[in-house]
Design an enzyme around this catalytic site. Structure first.
Site, PDB file in Angstrom:
ATOM      1  N   SER A 155       8.143  -5.961   4.568  1.00 39.67           N
ATOM      2  CA  SER A 155       8.383  -7.324   4.076  1.00 39.67           C
ATOM      3  C   SER A 155       9.786  -7.823   4.376  1.00 39.67           C
ATOM      4  O   SER A 155       9.987  -9.023   4.574  1.00 39.67           O
ATOM      5  CB  SER A 155       8.098  -7.387   2.574  1.00 39.67           C
ATOM      6  OG  SER A 155       8.898  -6.452   1.878  1.00 39.67           O
ATOM      7  N   CYS A 173      -0.360  -5.292   1.007  1.00 42.83           N
ATOM      8  CA  CYS A 173       0.840  -4.456   0.981  1.00 42.83           C
ATOM      9  C   CYS A 173       2.090  -5.312   1.199  1.00 42.83           C
ATOM     10  O   CYS A 173       2.444  -6.086   0.318  1.00 42.83           O
ATOM     11  CB  CYS A 173       0.682  -3.304   1.974  1.00 42.83           C
ATOM     12  SG  CYS A 173       1.729  -1.904   1.557  1.00 42.83           S
ATOM     13  N   HIS A 187      -4.389  -1.125   1.763  1.00 45.05           N
ATOM     14  CA  HIS A 187      -4.776  -1.636   3.090  1.00 45.05           C
ATOM     15  C   HIS A 187      -6.296  -1.661   3.238  1.00 45.05           C
ATOM     16  O   HIS A 187      -6.878  -0.684   3.720  1.00 45.05           O
ATOM     17  CB  HIS A 187      -4.184  -0.725   4.176  1.00 45.05           C
ATOM     18  CG  HIS A 187      -2.733  -0.941   4.419  1.00 45.05           C
ATOM     19  ND1 HIS A 187      -2.247  -1.682   5.463  1.00 45.05           N
ATOM     20  CD2 HIS A 187      -1.656  -0.528   3.722  1.00 45.05           C
ATOM     21  CE1 HIS A 187      -0.934  -1.723   5.415  1.00 45.05           C
ATOM     22  NE2 HIS A 187      -0.550  -1.023   4.371  1.00 45.05           N
ATOM     23  N   GLU A 191      -8.108  -3.013   5.355  1.00 43.52           N
ATOM     24  CA  GLU A 191      -8.581  -3.063   6.749  1.00 43.52           C
ATOM     25  C   GLU A 191      -8.756  -1.672   7.368  1.00 43.52           C
ATOM     26  O   GLU A 191      -9.367  -1.559   8.426  1.00 43.52           O
ATOM     27  CB  GLU A 191      -7.633  -3.919   7.613  1.00 43.52           C
ATOM     28  CG  GLU A 191      -6.336  -3.250   8.041  1.00 43.52           C
ATOM     29  CD  GLU A 191      -5.277  -3.145   6.947  1.00 43.52           C
ATOM     30  OE1 GLU A 191      -5.544  -3.526   5.790  1.00 43.52           O
ATOM     31  OE2 GLU A 191      -4.173  -2.655   7.264  1.00 43.52           O
TER      32      GLU A 191
END
Ligand code: GLN
Length: 178
Positions: free
Chosen positions: A33, A63, A161, A163
């Protein structure tokens, strides 16, 4: 992109302000980030994307993306900014360092089937305002009870996560919002 396309969405990468035109939703993925905050400013994406988010663009933050959607960070690096939009305070790297990354089964939004979640140097939600729906918490171990998935109107965020597993429930829930 693969997870969203499996659920029937059409996707494209958004790296420049002009690429925001015509999209109906955006995923702010995992990563780092602090770097995302710097790059968003350097690529002149910060203000245009914040404005789209404030005016109703649906978003899924995972996240580092959760951190980008949080109104408050407990331990920001100096100058680290977020787009905000979800009335939560997040703690970065809350579960520990990279080596403390882990996988866990979660109760998700009252579903009977547990959701397998992969946490990679993940944040948690330290506190959430009244308008925030808590979708999942850690269910066992020393961090049991910590909030790891939230939604506020058209914005969703997960500490983990979604994905990297083959359970598309989070992406489907996001597409329903879109
Ligand atoms: N720890 C990272 C951060 O602070 C997030 C890690 C991730 O996205 N997997 O941004």
């Amino acid at each position: 992109m693969a997870a969203l396309e499996r659920c029937g969405a059409t996707t494209r990468l958004v790296r420049r302000p002009s690429e925001l035109d015509g999209i109906h939703g955006i995923v702010l993925p995992g990563g780092e980030s602090t770097t995302m905050s710097k790059l968003a400013v350097a690529f002149e994406m910060f203000e245009p994307l914040r404005e789209r988010l404030q005016t109703g663009l649906p978003a899924l933050g995972t996240c580092a993306g959760m951190i980008m959607l949080a109104d408050r960070i407990l331990d920001p690096r100096s100058g680290q900014q977020t787009f905000g939009g979800i009335d939560i305070t997040v703690r970065r790297n809350a579960f520990g360092r990279q080596i403390d990354s882990f996988e866990s089964e979660l109760d998700f939004a009252g579903d009977a089937a547990p959701l397998h979640a992969v946490f990679i140097r993940a944040p948690w939600v330290e506190d959430a305002g009244e308008s925030v729906a808590v979708l999942a918490r850690v269910s066992s171990g020393p961090t049991a009870g910590r909030i790891v998935a939230v939604q506020q109107e058209q914005l969703m965020a997960t500490s983990f996560h979604p994905e990297v597993t083959h359970d598309d429930r989070i992406h489907r829930a996001f597409l329903n919002l879109v």
